[in-house]
Motif scaffolding. Structure first.
Motif, PDB file in Angstrom:
ATOM      1  N   GLN A 536      52.306  41.701  30.302  1.00  0.00           N
ATOM      2  CA  GLN A 536      51.606  41.881  31.574  1.00  0.00           C
ATOM      3  C   GLN A 536      50.088  41.904  31.374  1.00  0.00           C
ATOM      4  N   GLU A 539      48.787  38.356  30.759  1.00  0.00           N
ATOM      5  CA  GLU A 539      48.671  37.583  32.005  1.00  0.00           C
ATOM      6  C   GLU A 539      47.433  38.014  32.799  1.00  0.00           C
ATOM      7  N   ALA A 542      44.285  36.681  31.042  1.00  0.00           N
ATOM      8  CA  ALA A 542      44.168  35.232  31.266  1.00  0.00           C
ATOM      9  C   ALA A 542      43.618  34.944  32.664  1.00  0.00           C
ATOM     10  N   LYS A 543      44.069  35.715  33.643  1.00  0.00           N
ATOM     11  CA  LYS A 543      43.578  35.535  35.013  1.00  0.00           C
ATOM     12  C   LYS A 543      42.097  35.885  35.103  1.00  0.00           C
ATOM     13  N   GLN A 544      41.696  36.974  34.393  1.00  0.00           N
ATOM     14  CA  GLN A 544      40.278  37.335  34.402  1.00  0.00           C
ATOM     15  C   GLN A 544      39.415  36.268  33.737  1.00  0.00           C
ATOM     16  N   GLY A 547      41.923  31.397  33.880  1.00  0.00           N
ATOM     17  CA  GLY A 547      43.001  30.474  33.572  1.00  0.00           C
ATOM     18  C   GLY A 547      44.363  31.089  33.853  1.00  0.00           C
ATOM     19  N   THR A 548      45.378  30.411  33.346  1.00  0.00           N
ATOM     20  CA  THR A 548      46.764  30.850  33.537  1.00  0.00           C
ATOM     21  C   THR A 548      47.454  30.887  32.177  1.00  0.00           C
ATOM     22  N   LEU A 549      48.214  31.933  31.956  1.00  0.00           N
ATOM     23  CA  LEU A 549      48.950  32.067  30.703  1.00  0.00           C
ATOM     24  C   LEU A 549      50.142  31.128  30.704  1.00  0.00           C
ATOM     25  N   VAL A 550      50.227  30.300  29.665  1.00  0.00           N
ATOM     26  CA  VAL A 550      51.317  29.331  29.525  1.00  0.00           C
ATOM     27  C   VAL A 550      51.916  29.528  28.130  1.00  0.00           C
ATOM     28  N   TRP A 563      51.325  31.022  22.875  1.00  0.00           N
ATOM     29  CA  TRP A 563      50.632  31.363  24.126  1.00  0.00           C
ATOM     30  C   TRP A 563      49.344  30.530  24.216  1.00  0.00           C
ATOM     31  N   VAL A 565      45.960  29.557  26.851  1.00  0.00           N
ATOM     32  CA  VAL A 565      45.153  29.801  28.063  1.00  0.00           C
ATOM     33  C   VAL A 565      44.017  28.781  28.064  1.00  0.00           C
ATOM     34  N   PHE A 567      40.626  27.860  30.155  1.00  0.00           N
ATOM     35  CA  PHE A 567      39.767  28.486  31.164  1.00  0.00           C
ATOM     36  C   PHE A 567      38.365  27.858  31.100  1.00  0.00           C
TER      37      PHE A 567
END
Length: 580
Positions: A536, A539, A542-544, A547-550, A563, A565, A567
């Motif tokens: 969590q 994720e 990554a948002k901060q 980008g998005t966690l993949v 993992w 990211v 960005f």
């Protein structure tokens, strides 16, 4: 679609505009334009006066031929008057009353006395041979006498052609015998160059033509013996008797006409080519003088502007370009520049001094800020290390392994932030952090936090590009790497298993790609174990980052977890203004 010709024309017009802008952009070019604009009225007046003088000179030529017409007409009038007076005197004496011999003798004496005016005399009665005297062939004595007697007036006949040694003649018939007389005296007037009367000077460069009642044209000749040109019929048709003078074809000769009597007209001419050429030469001379004056003014303006304005400004521009911030800008001691240039120079000197003082103040403030920020980061790092130590001590006193593990995870996150602040004050850069040394230390720090050393049981492979990101993104990135590397070291290799942890950062344009993976056992099945706090947090970080966690479990060989990211690189947000 435009053709190549139109494209070339447009390029030519654009090049011309640039050239004009370059010429008119400077002081010299603008002063030249101002002088040209100011010189337009002067040039217009001067050219107008020159053109008026030119037209006046041509008009003088026409007035001269009109004056010549008046003079020549008066002189021919004198000659005709003398001839008519002689005939009238003979008519009053009635030569018929004398014997034929005496009449002929009297006529011969009269002709001898007026040999320059009269060549023949005769007394004519219509229907009879001459009563006295003789007339040359070609004189229609019968018709002239009849017309003179019937009209009781002087009648002029057609011209007699010139012969060897004798000029052309003009028959004149005068009625005699009173109101009831039936006879007439006819004389032949010699058409000499009467432009010069006895005792008077001859008019130079004159041309004379006489026109009789039958429109026959004859020239009495010129006193200097030069031939008289033939009178053009087109010019003759344009001449008005007693009217203004006109110019012939090509403007070489000016003509004027007059009527001497009912049977005789006069046309005079005067060459005006020399007058025209003199007037044209004067006009060109005036224009050349004006052009020379304007060119001299332009040269004086160019040289004066260069010496008085352009050169001082060029020297001032060179000194301004050579000035460097922090150095004083000294006013030229020569004092020969214009007052305005010296005012600009003084203003720049004062501005440079003010800028130097301001720069010194800003540099001092910047140094003070850097020292303050370094002290802040240093103290924050020390405080975070204290917090990390407290968390570590507290974890050692907790008997519950799960709770102790959470305390250690919090300790690792605090350590990551402390490491970030240490790099900030060590790099003396508080806006961005270099990722290569920072992430290398951070990854090794995570291995040490789990009692691992890279290269022993677990290998650590780093591929970090030499890039820098803002401190705002560096916080989220450090926490993300802490979670990802810590989870891989702690959970991917149980029971003393061996493996490798990879961490890489690459940049492509304005975007950065972060990859953390391992070749361990992979993520557990979500059905048997719910998602943990670490995932969590990853994720959220990554948002901060923007980008998005993949990623997740990697199937097949070598397996493990990956993992990623991606960005964008962002700058730090602008500081908020302090409240008042």
């Amino acid at each position: 679609m435009e053709g190549p010709t139109s494209v070339v024309q447009k390029e030519g017009r654009g090049s011309l505009r640039l050239r004009l802008a370059s010429i008119l952009g400077g002081i010299r070019g603008r002063m030249i334009v101002l002088l040209m604009v100011a010189g337009i009225p002067v040039a217009s007046i001067a050219i107008g006066n020159s053109v008026q003088d030119y037209k006046g000179a041509l008009e003088d030529g026409r007035r001269e031929v009109e004056t010549l017409r008046t003079l020549v007409a008066s002189r021919y009038g004198v000659a005709l008057g003398i001839s008519e007076s002689v005939l009238a005197t003979l008519a009053r004496q009635d030569p018929r009353l004398s014997a034929e011999g005496r009449c002929t003798t009297a006529f011969s004496q009269t002709i001898e006395l007026h040999s320059n005016e009269i060549s023949h005399l005769a007394v004519i009665r219509p229907g009879q041979p001459p009563l006295c005297g003789t007339l040359p062939a070609g004189v229609d004595a019968e018709a002239l006498a009849r017309e003179a007697i019937l009209g009781r007036r002087t009648v002029y006949g057609a011209f007699l052609p010139a012969t060897a040694g004798r000029p052309a003649g003009l028959p004149i018939a005068l009625p005699a015998g009173g109101e009831t007389g039936d006879w007439a005296i006819i004389g032949v007037l010699l058409l000499r160059d009467y432009a010069a009367l006895p005792g008077e000077g001859s008019i130079p460069d004159h041309l004379v033509w006489l026109i009789d009642r039958t429109d026959h044209i004859v020239s009495p000749g010129r006193a200097d013996g030069r031939p008289t040109p033939v009178l053009d019929s087109a010019v003759l048709a344009r001449i008005e008797e007693g009217g203004p003078g006109i110019e012939g074809r090509g403007g070489a000769i000016a003509f004027a006409g007059a009527r001497l009597n009912s049977g005789l007209s006069l046309v005079v001419g005067r060459p005006v080519a020399a007058v025209r050429e003199a007037a044209r030469a004067i006009l060109l001379q005036r224009i050349m003088e004006l052009a020379t004056f304007l060119i001299a003014c332009l040269a004086a303006i160019v040289v004066g502007a260069d010496l008085a304005m352009v050169r001082p400004l060029r020297l001032l521009s060179a000194r301004v370009r050579g000035w460097r911030p922090g150095n004083p800008f000294r006013v030229s001691p020569a004092g020969t520049e214009p007052r305005e240039v010296r005012a600009v120079e003084q203003a720049f000197s004062e501005a440079a001094a003010a800028l130097t003082r301001r720069e010194a103040d800003l540099r001092a403030a910047l140094e003070q800020r850097d020292a303050l920020m370094g002290e802040i980061h240093h103290r924050v790092k020390n405080n975070l290390q204290i917090v990390s130590s407290l968390l570590n001590l507290q974890a050692g006193r907790i008997a519950d392994p799960a709770a102790a593990e959470e305390f250690l995870a919090a300790r690792n996150r605090v350590r990551a932030l402390a490491t970030l602040h240490r790099h900030l004050y060590m790099q003396h850069s508080f806006e961005a952090v270099s990722l290569q040394p920072f992430l290398t230390e951070l990854a090794n720090q995570q291995f040490a936090s789990h009692n691992e050393a890279p290269g022993e049981r677990l290998a650590l492979k780093l591929d970090v590009a030499d890039i820098a990101i803002s401190t705002d993104q560096a916080v989220s990135l450090s926490l993300f790497v802490t979670e990802a590397v810590g989870n891989a070291v702690e959970h991917a290799f149980p029971d003393e298993a061996r493996g490798t942890v990879w961490a890489s950062i690459s940049a492509e344009g304005e975007e950065v790609t972060l990859l953390v993976r391992d070749d361990g056992i992979g993520l557990p099945d979500r059905k048997t174990r719910p998602r943990g706090l670490g995932l969590q947090l990853m994720e959220g970080f990554a948002k901060q980052l923007g980008g998005t966690l993949v990623g997740g479990r990697v199937e097949g060989e070598p397996g493990g977890t990956s993992w990623t990211v991606r960005f964008p690189v962002r700058e730090n947000p602008a500081p908020r203004p302090l409240g008042r």
